[in-house]
Design an enzyme around this catalytic site. Structure first.
Site, PDB file in Angstrom:
ATOM      1  N   GLU A   1      -5.683  -4.870  13.518  1.00  0.00           N
ATOM      2  CA  GLU A   1      -4.870  -6.083  13.561  1.00  0.00           C
ATOM      3  C   GLU A   1      -5.687  -7.262  14.055  1.00  0.00           C
ATOM      4  O   GLU A   1      -6.757  -7.104  14.638  1.00  0.00           O
ATOM      5  CB  GLU A   1      -3.654  -5.859  14.466  1.00  0.00           C
ATOM      6  CG  GLU A   1      -2.722  -4.796  13.930  1.00  0.00           C
ATOM      7  CD  GLU A   1      -1.532  -4.520  14.814  1.00  0.00           C
ATOM      8  OE1 GLU A   1      -0.647  -3.774  14.361  1.00  0.00           O
ATOM      9  OE2 GLU A   1      -1.462  -5.033  15.952  1.00  0.00           O
TER      10      GLU A   1
ATOM     11  N   CYS B   1      -1.330  -1.569  -0.013  1.00  0.00           N
ATOM     12  CA  CYS B   1      -2.160  -0.365  -0.024  1.00  0.00           C
ATOM     13  C   CYS B   1      -1.916   0.458  -1.280  1.00  0.00           C
ATOM     14  O   CYS B   1      -2.861   0.988  -1.875  1.00  0.00           O
ATOM     15  CB  CYS B   1      -1.899   0.471   1.222  1.00  0.00           C
ATOM     16  SG  CYS B   1      -2.580  -0.282   2.715  1.00  0.00           S
TER      17      CYS B   1
ATOM     18  N   GLU C   1      -5.276   2.594   5.262  1.00  0.00           N
ATOM     19  CA  GLU C   1      -5.539   3.105   3.920  1.00  0.00           C
ATOM     20  C   GLU C   1      -6.601   2.262   3.221  1.00  0.00           C
ATOM     21  O   GLU C   1      -7.555   2.785   2.637  1.00  0.00           O
ATOM     22  CB  GLU C   1      -4.257   3.091   3.078  1.00  0.00           C
ATOM     23  CG  GLU C   1      -3.136   3.923   3.642  1.00  0.00           C
ATOM     24  CD  GLU C   1      -2.194   3.148   4.565  1.00  0.00           C
ATOM     25  OE1 GLU C   1      -2.668   2.386   5.445  1.00  0.00           O
ATOM     26  OE2 GLU C   1      -0.971   3.317   4.416  1.00  0.00           O
TER      27      GLU C   1
END
Length: 127
Positions: free
Chosen positions: A44, A94, A55
């Protein structure tokens, strides 16, 4: 494929998550067609949109090493410090990145078992 070992690699990767804003730690382990495993965790950023999911981190690591064929990915996530027991389904971004490299039957291993890409992304974006 050793599903247990692949999920354990995702669980181990989850320990490295940088999730000080959401508190939600995610790990992923990507299995290449030649049997290598690339791991990733969510990272983050204070400017929220600049973070990256586990992912995509795993996929980008593999692609940067020249890999383009993948067999499966294991994903786990939960609030940091708690066990990852509930399924953690990949986000739309993702799933689209996975779809760039993988077919509809690509295997996605979650804590509740094996799924396919098509199950989560029935229609993909294509140019």
């Amino acid at each position: 494929m050793d599903e247990k070992a692949l999920m354990q690699a995702a669980m181990d990767a989850r320990e490295h998550a940088h999730c000080k804003y959401s508190g939600f730690a995610v790990g992923a382990a990507l299995l290449t067609a030649d049997g290598q495993i690339y791991t990733g965790c969510n990272v983050e950023n204070g400017s929220y949109s600049l973070g990256c999911c586990a992912e995509r981190t795993a996929i980008f690591k593999a692609v940067s090493d020249g890999k383009r064929e993948f067999s499966a990915i294991a994903i786990c996530g939960a609030p940091k410090g708690e066990p990852a027991e509930k399924p953690c389904i990949p986000c739309g971004a993702c799933l689209q990145v996975i779809a760039e490299f993988c077919g509809n039957e690509f295997q996605i291993l979650l804590t509740d078992g094996m799924h396919t890409l098509k199950e989560f992304l029935p229609v993909r974006f294509e140019l």
